[in-house]
Each structure stands twice: as structure tokens, then as C-alpha cells.
Write an enzyme that holds these catalytic residues in place. Structure first.
Site, mmCIF file in Angstrom:
data_model
loop_
_atom_site.group_PDB
_atom_site.id
_atom_site.type_symbol
_atom_site.label_atom_id
_atom_site.label_comp_id
_atom_site.label_asym_id
_atom_site.label_seq_id
_atom_site.Cartn_x
_atom_site.Cartn_y
_atom_site.Cartn_z
ATOM 1 N N HIS A 36 0.839 -1.203 0.000
ATOM 2 C CA HIS A 36 0.000 0.000 0.000
ATOM 3 C C HIS A 36 0.875 1.255 0.000
ATOM 4 C CE1 HIS A 36 0.826 0.436 4.309
ATOM 5 N NE2 HIS A 36 0.304 1.644 4.233
ATOM 6 N N ALA A 90 20.709 -4.738 -3.384
ATOM 7 C CA ALA A 90 20.507 -4.179 -2.049
ATOM 8 C C ALA A 90 20.230 -2.681 -2.145
ATOM 9 C CB ALA A 90 21.751 -4.429 -1.193
ATOM 10 N N LYS A 132 16.487 0.469 -11.754
ATOM 11 C CA LYS A 132 16.548 0.396 -13.219
ATOM 12 C C LYS A 132 17.315 -0.868 -13.594
ATOM 13 C CE LYS A 132 16.516 5.396 -14.117
ATOM 14 N NZ LYS A 132 15.169 5.503 -13.762
#
Length: 187
Positions: free
Chosen positions: A70, A114, A134
Site C-alpha cells: 500500500h 541491495a 533500473k
């Protein structure tokens, strides 16, 4: 030495007992977890919407990763909170402190580096990194690059791990010396 052994045993018991109980709570609330998963300590799953999280088989989730189904950024202005499914496909690695946002699917055989913040779907067989995450390389290229580095970088057995009861002070010194200006690999 006794303190070290006690700490090791306590950490293992906490993981086995508390983590399994903790995961059982999420599962009872609807979160799906596949087989042969390694979910490390202090991972955070969106408790209020854990039923929107699915984790496939053979998934590794490193410590302190966060799966958030959420996003309350719209709540004050619109009166609604955005929600979305998180679908982690099979054979995925999610690095320490990575954040997976709502509505994201992480494709099979992918790696999330990470610290990455994943706001969009991750294609299968890719490595993503950054904030926002990315695509940086294919998983095949990543593994091949590491296969080549493995030929020349220092390699260490499990005995060199703090989890091993065989790690000596001499081994620690040797490891620090060999890793002074490079990285290495551990079995």
C-alpha cells in the site's frame, strides 16, 4: 568462546522459532509463500495488506527488505490509499534493504540489488539496482561476469564464516589481508 557459541545458538533459535511463527501469522492472513524460500531476519511485509503479497519458489529475501502493498501518499488529499499486488516470481533474489512498492511483479530469475526501490515491474532474468530501480544487466551477463572473476578472486570455504565454529583469529587476519584491495567469494 562460550559467549560466541551462545550467541550463535540464540540467533539460530530465534530464526527457527520466531521467524517461522512470524511467517505463519502472515500466511494465516493470506500471504502466499512458495517452497524452498530463504527469508532472512527483520524483513518487513505489509501486515495490513499481506494478502496481496505472493512469493514464489526458491526465493531469497535478504535482511531488512520491505514489501509494501500500500501507499498512503494519496490518503490525506483523496481520502483513499493506493494498494497493489506484489508478485515475486520463482528463483528471485531480493537484496538487503530493498523496497518493493505496490503493484510490482519481480520476474523469474531476477536479482534486485541491495537498497533498491522497485516502483515498476522487473523483467525476468534481469538485475535491477538504484532508486528508482533500473535494469542494469541481464542475469546471464551478471553470472558470467562473476564466473570470470571467480577464477582470479580469493575464494573461502564456509569455515571462514562467523557462523562456523572453525573460524580462527589467523583465518580472520588472512581473510582481511586477501580482501584488502579486492572482493572475494565464499562457498
Amino acid at each position: 568462546m562460550i559467549k560466541k557459541v551462545f550467541s550463535f545458538i540464540r540467533a539460530r533459535l530465534r530464526k527457527v522459532i520466531l521467524e517461522e511463527i512470524w511467517l505463519e501469522d502472515y500466511i494465516s492472513r493470506g500471504m502466499k509463500i512458495g517452497k524452498n524460500c530463504s527469508i532472512q531476519p527483520r524483513c518487513i511485509f505489509d501486515y495490513s495488506h499481506c494478502n496481496l503479497i505472493t512469493i514464489g519458489n526458491d526465493v531469497t529475501i535478504a535482511p531488512q527488505a520491505y514489501l509494501l502493498a500500500h501507499d498512503a501518499s494519496t490518503k490525506r488529499d483523496l481520502g483513499y490509499t493506493k494498494i497493489g499486488r506484489i508478485d515475486i516470481k520463482d528463483n528471485v533474489f531480493i537484496g538487503a534493504r530493498a523496497l518493493i512498492m505496490p503493484g510490482v511483479t519481480v520476474g523469474e530469475n531476477s536479482i534486485v540489488a541491495a537498497g533498491s526501490v522497485v516502483t515498476k515491474n522487473v523483467r525476468p532474468n534481469t538485475v535491477v539496482a538504484g532508486n528508482p530501480a533500473k535494469e542494469i544487466i541481464s542475469k546471464e551477463e551478471y553470472i558470467n561476469n562473476n564466473r570470470e572473476l571467480l577464477k582470479s578472486y580469493p575464494k573461502f570455504s564456509y569455515d571462514y564464516s562467523n557462523a562456523s565454529d572453525k573460524l580462527t583469529e589467523e583465518m580472520k587476519i588472512e581473510m582481511r589481508k586477501l580482501l584488502k584491495d579486492t572482493k572475494g567469494y565464499m562457498v
